[in-house]
Each structure stands twice: as structure tokens, then as C-alpha cells.
Design a protein around this motif. Structure first.
Motif, PDB file in Angstrom:
ATOM      1  N   MET A   1      12.830  64.022  -2.482  1.00  0.00           N
ATOM      2  CA  MET A   1      12.726  64.038  -4.044  1.00  0.00           C
ATOM      3  C   MET A   1      11.584  63.700  -4.640  1.00  0.00           C
ATOM      4  O   MET A   1      11.040  62.566  -4.175  1.00  0.00           O
ATOM      5  CB  MET A   1      14.090  63.382  -4.532  1.00  0.00           C
ATOM      6  N   THR A   2      10.911  64.402  -5.701  1.00  0.00           N
ATOM      7  CA  THR A   2       9.658  64.045  -6.072  1.00  0.00           C
ATOM      8  C   THR A   2       9.929  63.492  -7.583  1.00  0.00           C
ATOM      9  O   THR A   2      10.850  63.941  -8.221  1.00  0.00           O
ATOM     10  CB  THR A   2       8.794  65.412  -6.217  1.00  0.00           C
ATOM     11  N   THR A   3       9.114  62.543  -7.858  1.00  0.00           N
ATOM     12  CA  THR A   3       9.023  61.624  -9.121  1.00  0.00           C
ATOM     13  C   THR A   3       8.203  62.272 -10.176  1.00  0.00           C
ATOM     14  O   THR A   3       6.883  62.384  -9.839  1.00  0.00           O
ATOM     15  CB  THR A   3       9.125  60.272  -9.001  1.00  0.00           C
TER      16      THR A   3
ATOM     17  N   GLY B   1      17.280  55.118 -19.659  1.00  0.00           N
ATOM     18  CA  GLY B   1      17.932  55.372 -18.154  1.00  0.00           C
ATOM     19  C   GLY B   1      17.023  56.342 -17.426  1.00  0.00           C
ATOM     20  O   GLY B   1      15.500  56.440 -17.924  1.00  0.00           O
ATOM     21  N   ASN B   2      17.405  56.976 -16.695  1.00  0.00           N
ATOM     22  CA  ASN B   2      16.658  57.884 -15.561  1.00  0.00           C
ATOM     23  C   ASN B   2      17.300  59.020 -15.383  1.00  0.00           C
ATOM     24  O   ASN B   2      18.531  59.189 -14.955  1.00  0.00           O
ATOM     25  CB  ASN B   2      16.503  57.151 -14.251  1.00  0.00           C
ATOM     26  N   TRP B   3      16.474  60.316 -15.620  1.00  0.00           N
ATOM     27  CA  TRP B   3      16.913  61.541 -15.200  1.00  0.00           C
ATOM     28  C   TRP B   3      17.351  61.617 -13.728  1.00  0.00           C
ATOM     29  O   TRP B   3      16.352  61.316 -12.946  1.00  0.00           O
ATOM     30  CB  TRP B   3      16.242  62.664 -15.514  1.00  0.00           C
ATOM     31  N   MET B   4      18.431  61.972 -13.065  1.00  0.00           N
ATOM     32  CA  MET B   4      18.608  62.163 -11.762  1.00  0.00           C
ATOM     33  C   MET B   4      18.118  63.552 -11.195  1.00  0.00           C
ATOM     34  O   MET B   4      18.091  63.770 -10.063  1.00  0.00           O
ATOM     35  CB  MET B   4      20.217  61.933 -11.533  1.00  0.00           C
ATOM     36  N   GLY B   5      17.935  64.590 -12.240  1.00  0.00           N
ATOM     37  CA  GLY B   5      17.728  65.701 -11.744  1.00  0.00           C
ATOM     38  C   GLY B   5      17.278  66.792 -12.887  1.00  0.00           C
ATOM     39  O   GLY B   5      18.048  66.932 -13.840  1.00  0.00           O
ATOM     40  N   VAL B   6      16.075  67.261 -12.949  1.00  0.00           N
ATOM     41  CA  VAL B   6      15.545  68.139 -13.867  1.00  0.00           C
ATOM     42  C   VAL B   6      14.824  69.236 -13.233  1.00  0.00           C
ATOM     43  O   VAL B   6      14.001  69.052 -12.396  1.00  0.00           O
ATOM     44  CB  VAL B   6      14.542  67.425 -14.987  1.00  0.00           C
ATOM     45  N   TRP B   7      15.019  70.553 -13.627  1.00  0.00           N
ATOM     46  CA  TRP B   7      14.283  71.884 -13.028  1.00  0.00           C
ATOM     47  C   TRP B   7      13.889  72.434 -14.394  1.00  0.00           C
ATOM     48  O   TRP B   7      14.217  72.862 -15.187  1.00  0.00           O
ATOM     49  CB  TRP B   7      15.525  72.639 -12.485  1.00  0.00           C
ATOM     50  N   VAL B   8      12.421  72.296 -14.306  1.00  0.00           N
ATOM     51  CA  VAL B   8      11.850  73.335 -15.234  1.00  0.00           C
ATOM     52  C   VAL B   8      11.179  74.828 -14.695  1.00  0.00           C
ATOM     53  O   VAL B   8      10.722  74.703 -13.922  1.00  0.00           O
ATOM     54  CB  VAL B   8      10.476  72.630 -15.680  1.00  0.00           C
ATOM     55  N   HIS B   9      11.856  75.802 -15.457  1.00  0.00           N
ATOM     56  CA  HIS B   9      11.838  77.266 -14.829  1.00  0.00           C
ATOM     57  C   HIS B   9      10.366  77.741 -15.468  1.00  0.00           C
ATOM     58  O   HIS B   9      10.660  78.653 -16.284  1.00  0.00           O
ATOM     59  CB  HIS B   9      13.012  78.031 -15.197  1.00  0.00           C
ATOM     60  N   GLU B  10       9.449  77.355 -14.789  1.00  0.00           N
ATOM     61  CA  GLU B  10       8.068  77.671 -15.429  1.00  0.00           C
ATOM     62  C   GLU B  10       7.734  79.356 -15.018  1.00  0.00           C
ATOM     63  O   GLU B  10       7.199  79.800 -15.514  1.00  0.00           O
ATOM     64  CB  GLU B  10       7.153  76.825 -14.618  1.00  0.00           C
ATOM     65  N   GLY B  11       8.597  79.583 -14.040  1.00  0.00           N
ATOM     66  CA  GLY B  11       8.198  81.111 -13.405  1.00  0.00           C
ATOM     67  C   GLY B  11       8.920  82.137 -14.325  1.00  0.00           C
ATOM     68  O   GLY B  11       8.912  83.316 -14.402  1.00  0.00           O
TER      69      GLY B  11
ATOM     70  N   GLY C   1      14.752  68.718  -4.207  1.00  0.00           N
ATOM     71  CA  GLY C   1      13.622  68.795  -3.392  1.00  0.00           C
ATOM     72  C   GLY C   1      12.424  68.828  -4.433  1.00  0.00           C
ATOM     73  O   GLY C   1      12.358  68.248  -5.222  1.00  0.00           O
ATOM     74  N   ASP C   2      11.229  69.503  -3.607  1.00  0.00           N
ATOM     75  CA  ASP C   2       9.978  69.426  -4.347  1.00  0.00           C
ATOM     76  C   ASP C   2      10.163  70.179  -5.779  1.00  0.00           C
ATOM     77  O   ASP C   2       9.273  70.083  -6.588  1.00  0.00           O
ATOM     78  CB  ASP C   2       8.932  70.315  -3.583  1.00  0.00           C
ATOM     79  N   GLU C   3      11.210  70.995  -6.087  1.00  0.00           N
ATOM     80  CA  GLU C   3      11.105  71.740  -7.554  1.00  0.00           C
ATOM     81  C   GLU C   3      11.816  70.853  -8.412  1.00  0.00           C
ATOM     82  O   GLU C   3      11.801  71.064  -9.753  1.00  0.00           O
ATOM     83  CB  GLU C   3      11.888  73.145  -7.413  1.00  0.00           C
ATOM     84  N   MET C   4      12.497  69.764  -8.103  1.00  0.00           N
ATOM     85  CA  MET C   4      13.397  68.954  -8.787  1.00  0.00           C
ATOM     86  C   MET C   4      12.567  67.667  -9.273  1.00  0.00           C
ATOM     87  O   MET C   4      11.661  67.114  -8.763  1.00  0.00           O
ATOM     88  CB  MET C   4      14.511  68.702  -8.246  1.00  0.00           C
ATOM     89  N   ARG C   5      12.608  67.453 -10.558  1.00  0.00           N
ATOM     90  CA  ARG C   5      11.788  66.415 -11.310  1.00  0.00           C
ATOM     91  C   ARG C   5      12.913  65.254 -11.649  1.00  0.00           C
ATOM     92  O   ARG C   5      14.000  65.443 -11.977  1.00  0.00           O
ATOM     93  CB  ARG C   5      11.126  66.624 -12.490  1.00  0.00           C
ATOM     94  N   THR C   6      12.364  64.043 -11.294  1.00  0.00           N
ATOM     95  CA  THR C   6      13.264  62.815 -11.915  1.00  0.00           C
ATOM     96  C   THR C   6      12.033  61.827 -12.834  1.00  0.00           C
ATOM     97  O   THR C   6      10.841  62.217 -12.587  1.00  0.00           O
ATOM     98  CB  THR C   6      13.772  61.933 -10.825  1.00  0.00           C
TER      99      THR C   6
END
Length: 206
Positions: A34-36, A161-171, A181-186
């Protein structure tokens, strides 16, 4: 009529018992890959309305998540300002303007179980979608037993607080599978303070 001190003590005891009853036993493992990221383009804001209820008061807040990017976003509801149990988990805090004390809250720690297939589907109820430059909002009532707000008090409310998972659909495409995984941001989130006045009995009757 019981004093505010007696009522507050009774409320704290009630909060403790409800917390013991409501504790969840699901479990969400922390994936190693998981990437931050601090570049999460979501702005959190609060606005308020008020009402009264039983011994204590209650506050109705409109919680808004605004997408500040040109891309669609998907985010995990868990532990976010739009968590289904947000009044009980302490993500929204109420601090007395007079005393500086935080209103008693259950502050539940809810562990969640990751889907067995290792990803969330786009239509999972735990996922919130925010369109590019769009927003989503919900009205939530904060009252006992989740949080004890005293009638006649003024509070400063804030989301943090903290986001547990965010996906930015740049494509540009909508992902059907939201993978951990790598596509998910926290990262962290924080709103501005707002002032919430809880009416006392006399004000409520006007």
C-alpha cells in the motif's frame, strides 16, 4: 432536574456500555504494497443545523466531499467522514468553545475485513464515487449514545482522520476492480472548524 454534571456522567456511562456492545470483529489486514500519498484531491467541509433530543442535544451536520481534480475518484467509505458509523468513531469531533473539552464520544475502533477476492468491485457499497470537479454529501445526526452534546453549549466541530483508500482514475476509464496496491492512495484529511450552537430547552421552545 439533574444538573448538567450529573447528566454528563450518566451519558458517559451509557457511552461505555454501548461501545462494548457495538465493537465489531471484522479485520482488515494492512497490505505491504500500500502506498501513501499526500496528493489526495478531496476537500472535506462541514455545515450545520441543530435540534434537541432527550437529556442532551443533537446536531445535524452536512458533510461534503469535494473532488478538486479533473479526474473521477473512488474512495473507501471506511473511517472516512462518510463512514456509516461516523458519529461513533470520532472522525468528527466536537470541542466546547467554553471549556476546550471534547464532547464524550464512543470513539469506536472498527476493524474491517478485506474482500476475499482481494479487491473491491466498483459497485461495492463500501465505495463512494466522486465525479471530476464534483462533490458528494450526506446529512448526519450526532447525538447520544454515540456522542453527548450538552444543550446550551457552543462547540467547534471538525473532521480529521485518515483516508483508508482512494483511487484517482487518471486514465479516464472507470475501473471495475479497485485493487489494494500501488494504484491506491492513503493520506490524512482535515476540515475547517465550524461553530455549532446546541439550543437549550428555552430556545428549543421558541
Amino acid at each position: 432536574m439533574p444538573s448538567h454534571r450529573t447528566a454528563l456522567a450518566a451519558g458517559v456511562i451509557l457511552l461505555i456500555f454501548v461501545a462494548l456492545y457495538l465493537v465489531r470483529d471484522d479485520f482488515l489486514p494492512g497490505p505491504d504494497n500500500m502506498t501513501t500519498s499526500s496528493s489526495i484531491p478531496i476537500q472535506v467541509s462541514l455545515s450545520s443545523d441543530v435540534s434537541d433530543a432527550s437529556i442532551f442535544g443533537s446536531a445535524k451536520l452536512r458533510i461534503t466531499l469535494s473532488n478538486t481534480s479533473p479526474h473521477d475518484i473512488s474512495l473507501l467509505r471506511w473511517s472516512s467522514p462518510l463512514d456509516n458509523h461516523v458519529p461513533a468513531i470520532g472522525v468528527i469531533s466536537f470541542t466546547s468553545s467554553k471549556t476546550g473539552d471534547a464532547a464524550p464520544c464512543l470513539n469506536m475502533k472498527i476493524n474491517h475485513r478485506m474482500p476475499t477476492n482481494g479487491y473491491f468491485s466498483a459497485d461495492d457499497q463500501s465505495i463512494i464515487h466522486v465525479p471530476a470537479h464534483g462533490k458528494v454529501d450526506e446529512e448526519v445526526v450526532f447525538k447520544e449514545p454515540e456522542v453527548a452534546l450538552i444543550k446550551g453549549e457552543e462547540y467547534k466541530a471538525k473532521a480529521q482522520g485518515n483516508w483508508m483508500g482512494v483511487w484517482v482514475h487518471e486514465g479516464g476509464q472507470k475501473d471495475e476492480k479497485l485493487m489494494f496496491g500501488d494504484e491506491m492512495r492513503t493520506g490524512k484529511f482535515e476540515s475547517e472548524d465550524i461553530v455549532v450552537n446546541i439550543p437549550n430547552d428555552d430556545e428549543a421552545e421558541l
